[in-house]
Design a protein around this motif. Sequence first.
Motif, PDB file in Angstrom:
ATOM      1  N   LYS A  58      21.870  52.995  41.721  1.00 16.92           N
ATOM      2  CA  LYS A  58      20.853  53.586  42.276  1.00 16.92           C
ATOM      3  C   LYS A  58      19.926  52.485  42.600  1.00 16.92           C
ATOM      4  CE  LYS A  58      18.851  57.110  40.472  1.00 16.92           C
ATOM      5  NZ  LYS A  58      17.791  57.981  39.609  1.00 16.92           N
ATOM      6  N   HIS A  59      19.404  52.614  44.040  1.00 14.18           N
ATOM      7  CA  HIS A  59      18.546  51.359  44.580  1.00 14.18           C
ATOM      8  C   HIS A  59      17.454  51.851  45.505  1.00 14.18           C
ATOM      9  CE1 HIS A  59      21.997  52.196  47.369  1.00 14.18           C
ATOM     10  NE2 HIS A  59      21.123  51.845  48.251  1.00 14.18           N
ATOM     11  N   TYR A  60      16.327  51.409  45.472  1.00  8.60           N
ATOM     12  CA  TYR A  60      15.116  51.552  46.226  1.00  8.60           C
ATOM     13  C   TYR A  60      15.075  50.514  47.509  1.00  8.60           C
ATOM     14  CZ  TYR A  60      10.257  51.175  47.521  1.00  8.60           C
ATOM     15  OH  TYR A  60       9.042  51.116  48.223  1.00  8.60           O
ATOM     16  N   GLU A  78      22.503  62.028  45.447  1.00  7.67           N
ATOM     17  CA  GLU A  78      21.427  62.899  45.476  1.00  7.67           C
ATOM     18  C   GLU A  78      21.586  63.939  46.684  1.00  7.67           C
ATOM     19  OE1 GLU A  78      20.476  59.088  43.644  1.00  7.67           O
ATOM     20  OE2 GLU A  78      21.388  59.502  45.503  1.00  7.67           O
ATOM     21  N   ILE A  97      15.169  56.136  48.085  1.00 11.28           N
ATOM     22  CA  ILE A  97      15.943  55.771  46.658  1.00 11.28           C
ATOM     23  C   ILE A  97      17.194  56.603  46.751  1.00 11.28           C
ATOM     24  CG2 ILE A  97      15.703  55.906  44.145  1.00 11.28           C
ATOM     25  CD1 ILE A  97      12.800  55.719  44.491  1.00 11.28           C
ATOM     26  N   THR A  99      21.819  56.641  45.491  1.00 11.96           N
ATOM     27  CA  THR A  99      22.905  56.034  44.851  1.00 11.96           C
ATOM     28  C   THR A  99      24.149  56.280  45.636  1.00 11.96           C
ATOM     29  OG1 THR A  99      22.104  56.721  42.873  1.00 11.96           O
ATOM     30  CG2 THR A  99      24.453  56.177  42.731  1.00 11.96           C
ATOM     31  N   PHE A 123      18.954  49.527  40.020  1.00 13.31           N
ATOM     32  CA  PHE A 123      18.390  50.286  38.843  1.00 13.31           C
ATOM     33  C   PHE A 123      19.827  50.751  38.255  1.00 13.31           C
ATOM     34  CE2 PHE A 123      14.835  50.720  41.380  1.00 13.31           C
ATOM     35  CZ  PHE A 123      13.818  50.261  40.530  1.00 13.31           C
ATOM     36  N   GLU A 125      21.631  53.390  35.081  1.00 14.93           N
ATOM     37  CA  GLU A 125      21.765  54.798  35.078  1.00 14.93           C
ATOM     38  C   GLU A 125      20.542  55.479  34.275  1.00 14.93           C
ATOM     39  OE1 GLU A 125      24.337  52.978  32.948  1.00 14.93           O
ATOM     40  OE2 GLU A 125      24.884  52.690  34.581  1.00 14.93           O
ATOM     41  N   ASP A 126      19.819  54.606  33.349  1.00 15.94           N
ATOM     42  CA  ASP A 126      18.214  54.888  32.802  1.00 15.94           C
ATOM     43  C   ASP A 126      17.283  54.365  33.567  1.00 15.94           C
ATOM     44  OD1 ASP A 126      19.961  55.886  30.573  1.00 15.94           O
ATOM     45  OD2 ASP A 126      20.484  53.738  29.683  1.00 15.94           O
ATOM     46  N   ASN A 127      17.499  54.176  34.859  1.00 19.43           N
ATOM     47  CA  ASN A 127      16.179  53.856  35.781  1.00 19.43           C
ATOM     48  C   ASN A 127      15.803  52.527  35.232  1.00 19.43           C
ATOM     49  OD1 ASN A 127      16.571  55.963  37.455  1.00 19.43           O
ATOM     50  ND2 ASN A 127      15.655  57.261  36.283  1.00 19.43           N
ATOM     51  N   ASN A 128      16.546  51.515  34.667  1.00 17.76           N
ATOM     52  CA  ASN A 128      15.976  50.222  34.287  1.00 17.76           C
ATOM     53  C   ASN A 128      16.114  49.251  35.477  1.00 17.76           C
ATOM     54  OD1 ASN A 128      14.973  50.708  31.491  1.00 17.76           O
ATOM     55  ND2 ASN A 128      17.095  51.180  31.133  1.00 17.76           N
TER      56      ASN A 128
END
Length: 167
Positions: A58-60, A78, A97, A99, A123, A125-128
């Motif tokens: 996942k990326h911003y 998404e 944002i 994936t 990020f 899977e846990d948004n870290n």
Amino acid sequence: MIPTPIFDHKSLLTLNTNELPIFEDALPGVDAQPLFLDPHENVWVIRAIFKPGVVLPKHYHTGTVHLFTLSGKWNYVEYPDQPQTAGSYLYEPGGSIHTFMTPADNTEDTDTVMVVTGANINFDEDNNFVGIMDTTWFMQLFDTLVKERGMEPAKYITPSAHRYTTD
């Protein structure tokens, strides 16, 4: 009156993707070909070929993206009901944002060309936070792959370094 050119180009700045090496598995399941890398403006143009079943982090996006799909199929996790197929053009505004994924049942690789301004902030899977992909990151990636694999240096277009007018 016609303007005076700022740069004295002796020839066109052009590349033929059919004549350039493709960096196989530049990232897991992704073959890549750099076309234009500008570390000063943080603009990267990459041809990326995704194998079936690839899921990127996942990326911003800090800037805009223009993404052209040449073959295959992909979608954002998404937005599963909006698949991108051959001939699709996608514009993403900065601040997006999502994936990226290619369906595991794709019958062919998904060939794309992306024009990205800014960086991808990645990020898990846990948004870290896990890392940043930007022009400098890609330049270092291709340099590393060239050294590790004993390849010729990557050929891509890049602007000249900044300089003082009196140099």
